[in-house]
Motif scaffolding. Structure first.
Motif, PDB file in Angstrom:
ATOM      1  N   THR A 269      -3.533   4.062  -2.012  1.00 35.82           N
ATOM      2  CA  THR A 269      -3.304   2.983  -2.957  1.00 35.82           C
ATOM      3  C   THR A 269      -3.260   1.640  -3.230  1.00 35.82           C
ATOM      4  O   THR A 269      -1.324   1.645  -2.301  1.00 35.82           O
ATOM      5  CB  THR A 269      -2.722   3.476  -4.125  1.00 35.82           C
ATOM      6  OG1 THR A 269      -3.118   4.889  -4.199  1.00 35.82           O
ATOM      7  CG2 THR A 269      -3.063   2.859  -6.078  1.00 35.82           C
ATOM      8  N   SER A 270      -3.026   0.707  -3.289  1.00 28.99           N
ATOM      9  CA  SER A 270      -3.118  -0.376  -2.743  1.00 28.99           C
ATOM     10  C   SER A 270      -2.759  -1.261  -4.315  1.00 28.99           C
ATOM     11  O   SER A 270      -3.278  -1.377  -5.397  1.00 28.99           O
ATOM     12  CB  SER A 270      -4.121  -1.625  -2.652  1.00 28.99           C
ATOM     13  OG  SER A 270      -4.652  -1.116  -1.057  1.00 28.99           O
ATOM     14  N   PHE A 271      -1.335  -2.247  -4.458  1.00 29.17           N
ATOM     15  CA  PHE A 271      -1.120  -2.538  -5.520  1.00 29.17           C
ATOM     16  C   PHE A 271      -1.091  -3.960  -5.175  1.00 29.17           C
ATOM     17  O   PHE A 271      -0.677  -4.392  -3.992  1.00 29.17           O
ATOM     18  CB  PHE A 271       0.551  -1.545  -5.875  1.00 29.17           C
ATOM     19  CG  PHE A 271       0.055  -0.702  -6.508  1.00 29.17           C
ATOM     20  CD1 PHE A 271      -0.162  -0.747  -8.074  1.00 29.17           C
ATOM     21  CD2 PHE A 271       0.346   0.335  -5.575  1.00 29.17           C
ATOM     22  CE1 PHE A 271      -0.086   0.915  -8.013  1.00 29.17           C
ATOM     23  CE2 PHE A 271       0.395   1.381  -6.013  1.00 29.17           C
ATOM     24  CZ  PHE A 271       0.511   2.282  -7.386  1.00 29.17           C
ATOM     25  N   GLU A 272      -0.956  -5.410  -5.798  1.00 30.15           N
ATOM     26  CA  GLU A 272      -0.106  -6.654  -5.733  1.00 30.15           C
ATOM     27  C   GLU A 272       0.283  -7.201  -7.114  1.00 30.15           C
ATOM     28  O   GLU A 272       0.462  -6.543  -7.994  1.00 30.15           O
ATOM     29  CB  GLU A 272      -1.752  -7.609  -6.315  1.00 30.15           C
ATOM     30  CG  GLU A 272      -1.559  -9.085  -6.337  1.00 30.15           C
ATOM     31  CD  GLU A 272      -2.861  -9.676  -6.777  1.00 30.15           C
ATOM     32  OE1 GLU A 272      -3.114 -10.492  -6.083  1.00 30.15           O
ATOM     33  OE2 GLU A 272      -3.511  -9.164  -7.708  1.00 30.15           O
ATOM     34  N   VAL A 273       1.392  -8.126  -6.346  1.00 30.07           N
ATOM     35  CA  VAL A 273       2.320  -7.883  -7.214  1.00 30.07           C
ATOM     36  C   VAL A 273       2.942  -9.807  -7.317  1.00 30.07           C
ATOM     37  O   VAL A 273       2.818 -10.412  -6.462  1.00 30.07           O
ATOM     38  CB  VAL A 273       3.761  -7.959  -6.987  1.00 30.07           C
ATOM     39  CG1 VAL A 273       5.114  -8.423  -7.686  1.00 30.07           C
ATOM     40  CG2 VAL A 273       4.173  -6.111  -7.191  1.00 30.07           C
TER      41      VAL A 273
ATOM     42  N   LEU B  97      -5.345  -2.775  -6.987  1.00 29.42           N
ATOM     43  CA  LEU B  97      -6.180  -3.107  -6.343  1.00 29.42           C
ATOM     44  C   LEU B  97      -7.326  -2.261  -6.364  1.00 29.42           C
ATOM     45  O   LEU B  97      -7.054  -0.960  -5.813  1.00 29.42           O
ATOM     46  CB  LEU B  97      -5.807  -4.002  -5.196  1.00 29.42           C
ATOM     47  CG  LEU B  97      -4.959  -5.259  -5.307  1.00 29.42           C
ATOM     48  CD1 LEU B  97      -4.240  -5.720  -4.235  1.00 29.42           C
ATOM     49  CD2 LEU B  97      -5.422  -6.192  -5.968  1.00 29.42           C
ATOM     50  N   MET B  98      -8.091  -2.958  -6.802  1.00 29.49           N
ATOM     51  CA  MET B  98      -9.367  -1.877  -5.930  1.00 29.49           C
ATOM     52  C   MET B  98     -10.923  -2.132  -5.085  1.00 29.49           C
ATOM     53  O   MET B  98     -11.353  -1.913  -4.976  1.00 29.49           O
ATOM     54  CB  MET B  98     -10.847  -1.957  -7.252  1.00 29.49           C
ATOM     55  CG  MET B  98      -9.959  -1.503  -8.396  1.00 29.49           C
ATOM     56  SD  MET B  98      -9.057   0.222  -7.802  1.00 29.49           S
ATOM     57  CE  MET B  98     -10.585   1.460  -8.491  1.00 29.49           C
ATOM     58  N   ASN B  99      -9.721  -2.882  -3.791  1.00 29.92           N
ATOM     59  CA  ASN B  99     -10.532  -2.898  -2.683  1.00 29.92           C
ATOM     60  C   ASN B  99     -10.597  -1.887  -1.596  1.00 29.92           C
ATOM     61  O   ASN B  99     -12.092  -2.429  -1.104  1.00 29.92           O
ATOM     62  CB  ASN B  99     -10.404  -4.222  -2.138  1.00 29.92           C
ATOM     63  CG  ASN B  99      -8.523  -4.297  -1.974  1.00 29.92           C
ATOM     64  OD1 ASN B  99      -7.925  -3.873  -2.454  1.00 29.92           O
ATOM     65  ND2 ASN B  99      -7.852  -3.731  -0.388  1.00 29.92           N
ATOM     66  N   ARG B 100     -10.436  -0.700  -1.790  1.00 29.35           N
ATOM     67  CA  ARG B 100     -10.690   0.947  -1.224  1.00 29.35           C
ATOM     68  C   ARG B 100     -10.059   1.742  -2.485  1.00 29.35           C
ATOM     69  O   ARG B 100      -9.364   1.375  -3.660  1.00 29.35           O
ATOM     70  CB  ARG B 100      -9.153   0.883  -0.360  1.00 29.35           C
ATOM     71  CG  ARG B 100      -8.052   0.653  -0.078  1.00 29.35           C
ATOM     72  CD  ARG B 100      -7.011  -0.238   0.791  1.00 29.35           C
ATOM     73  NE  ARG B 100      -7.228   1.224   1.756  1.00 29.35           N
ATOM     74  CZ  ARG B 100      -6.481   1.458   3.240  1.00 29.35           C
ATOM     75  NH1 ARG B 100      -5.714   0.023   3.123  1.00 29.35           N
ATOM     76  NH2 ARG B 100      -7.036   2.407   3.445  1.00 29.35           N
ATOM     77  N   ARG B 101     -10.624   2.664  -2.509  1.00 27.24           N
ATOM     78  CA  ARG B 101     -10.069   3.966  -3.376  1.00 27.24           C
ATOM     79  C   ARG B 101      -9.276   4.362  -3.199  1.00 27.24           C
ATOM     80  O   ARG B 101      -8.306   4.298  -2.244  1.00 27.24           O
ATOM     81  CB  ARG B 101     -11.437   4.886  -2.393  1.00 27.24           C
ATOM     82  CG  ARG B 101     -11.639   6.413  -3.285  1.00 27.24           C
ATOM     83  CD  ARG B 101     -12.827   7.036  -3.695  1.00 27.24           C
ATOM     84  NE  ARG B 101     -12.442   7.833  -2.197  1.00 27.24           N
ATOM     85  CZ  ARG B 101     -13.181   8.454  -1.438  1.00 27.24           C
ATOM     86  NH1 ARG B 101     -14.053   9.093  -2.201  1.00 27.24           N
ATOM     87  NH2 ARG B 101     -12.789   9.473  -0.094  1.00 27.24           N
TER      88      ARG B 101
ATOM     89  N   SER C  64     -10.878  -5.637  -9.260  1.00 27.15           N
ATOM     90  CA  SER C  64     -12.009  -5.718  -8.099  1.00 27.15           C
ATOM     91  C   SER C  64     -11.365  -6.714  -6.739  1.00 27.15           C
ATOM     92  O   SER C  64     -12.537  -7.943  -7.496  1.00 27.15           O
ATOM     93  CB  SER C  64     -13.504  -5.664  -8.485  1.00 27.15           C
ATOM     94  OG  SER C  64     -14.503  -4.812  -7.311  1.00 27.15           O
ATOM     95  N   ARG C  65     -11.413  -6.985  -5.890  1.00 28.56           N
ATOM     96  CA  ARG C  65     -11.367  -7.781  -4.689  1.00 28.56           C
ATOM     97  C   ARG C  65     -11.569  -7.546  -3.352  1.00 28.56           C
ATOM     98  O   ARG C  65     -11.421  -6.312  -2.819  1.00 28.56           O
ATOM     99  CB  ARG C  65      -9.644  -8.381  -5.002  1.00 28.56           C
ATOM    100  CG  ARG C  65      -9.254  -9.017  -6.136  1.00 28.56           C
ATOM    101  CD  ARG C  65      -7.926  -9.456  -5.971  1.00 28.56           C
ATOM    102  NE  ARG C  65      -7.338 -10.475  -6.978  1.00 28.56           N
ATOM    103  CZ  ARG C  65      -6.179 -11.064  -7.342  1.00 28.56           C
ATOM    104  NH1 ARG C  65      -5.345 -11.364  -6.139  1.00 28.56           N
ATOM    105  NH2 ARG C  65      -6.291 -11.161  -8.274  1.00 28.56           N
TER     106      ARG C  65
ATOM    107  N   GLU D 299       0.957  -1.206  -0.165  1.00 27.70           N
ATOM    108  CA  GLU D 299       0.165   0.302  -0.015  1.00 27.70           C
ATOM    109  C   GLU D 299       1.166   0.949  -0.035  1.00 27.70           C
ATOM    110  O   GLU D 299       1.905   1.314   1.061  1.00 27.70           O
ATOM    111  CB  GLU D 299      -0.842   0.110   1.083  1.00 27.70           C
ATOM    112  CG  GLU D 299      -2.162  -1.131   0.998  1.00 27.70           C
ATOM    113  CD  GLU D 299      -2.729  -1.111   2.565  1.00 27.70           C
ATOM    114  OE1 GLU D 299      -4.308  -1.871   2.630  1.00 27.70           O
ATOM    115  OE2 GLU D 299      -2.140   0.009   3.317  1.00 27.70           O
ATOM    116  N   SER D 300       0.667   2.012  -0.751  1.00 28.17           N
ATOM    117  CA  SER D 300       1.239   3.748  -0.713  1.00 28.17           C
ATOM    118  C   SER D 300       0.646   4.841  -0.205  1.00 28.17           C
ATOM    119  O   SER D 300      -0.621   5.062  -0.765  1.00 28.17           O
ATOM    120  CB  SER D 300       2.030   3.955  -2.372  1.00 28.17           C
ATOM    121  OG  SER D 300       1.973   4.838  -2.742  1.00 28.17           O
TER     122      SER D 300
END
Length: 231
Positions: free
Chosen positions: A193-197, A180-184, A226-227, A149-150
């Protein structure tokens, strides 16, 4: 005197800048923090085809060559690039940061690199506190998948490029980045902002040697997913 830059100070640099800055960060720009002049080098490398625009931008923001950036002016530069040239260019700038940099010898896998984002970010901002500058926080790390998360003040598209640039350096593990769109996310008015690798985990014997390489198959902003949060 406030620790944050005022609207009057921002508009004194550029009358349009206040409107360009996202609502959630306009009043959170730290007055006293600085960022490394290395950012100037990174921007120039990424803007080889738009160098006149970039030099005008530096002049517009009152950047002094070779000096640390007032951190709020560096932030303003990125948001002005996004507004006037477009998010795809900002993505390219972010990708350039890590795709072409020399990695420390201790960084031998995409896991090492993702874990190293926050220390590198802090070093570039002289270890400023999270409350002022934000952070990169790894919230999940299992073999083959990481979520980070950033909460920094920088634009989403820039950070999508940053994550993709990390993946570029470790292509042997076939990493893939996703927003990731589990949060705005910040681009939609959020503060994180959340990222998945996801990647193919490797044994110590097979661990990658980071390299400067041509871009991976991700050639634009990360695909969104969207998760539901697993946290």
């Amino acid at each position: 005197m406030s620790i944050f830059v005022t609207r009057e100070e921002i508009e004194a640099i550029d009358p349009l800048l206040w409107k360009v800055l996202p609502l959630q960060i306009r009043e959170r720009l730290p007055r006293s923090l600085t960022a490394s002049p290395l950012n100037t080098t990174v921007l120039r490398r990424a803007f080889t085809m738009l160098r006149p625009f970039l030099e005008r931008l530096f002049q517009r923001l009152g950047y002094e060559e070779g000096e640390p950036w007032p951190q709020w002016k560096l932030l303003a530069a990125f948001y002005l690039i996004q507004e006037e040239v477009g998010p795809a260019t900002l993505f390219k700038v972010g990708r350039q940061i890590y795709a072409t940099m020399p990695w420390p010898p201790s960084v031998r896998s995409v896991t090492d690199a993702v874990m190293g984002l926050d220390p590198a970010f802090r070093a570039a901002h002289h270890d400023a506190p999270d409350a002022l500058i934000g952070a990169w926080r790894v919230v999940e790390a299992v073999p083959g998948r990481m979520v980070i998360e950033s909460s920094t003040l920088y634009p989403c598209h820039l950070e999508e490029g940053t994550i993709t640039g990390v993946c570029d350096g470790f292509s042997n593990e076939r990493p893939r980045a996703a927003l990731l769109m589990n949060r705005r996310p910040k681009r939609d008015g959020g503060r994180v902002t959340s990222f998945e690798v996801v990647y193919n985990p490797r044994t110590d014997r097979d661990r990658d040697t980071p390299h400067q390489t041509a871009p991976t198959s991700i050639d634009g902003p990360c695909r969104s997913q969207s998760r539901e949060s697993a946290l």
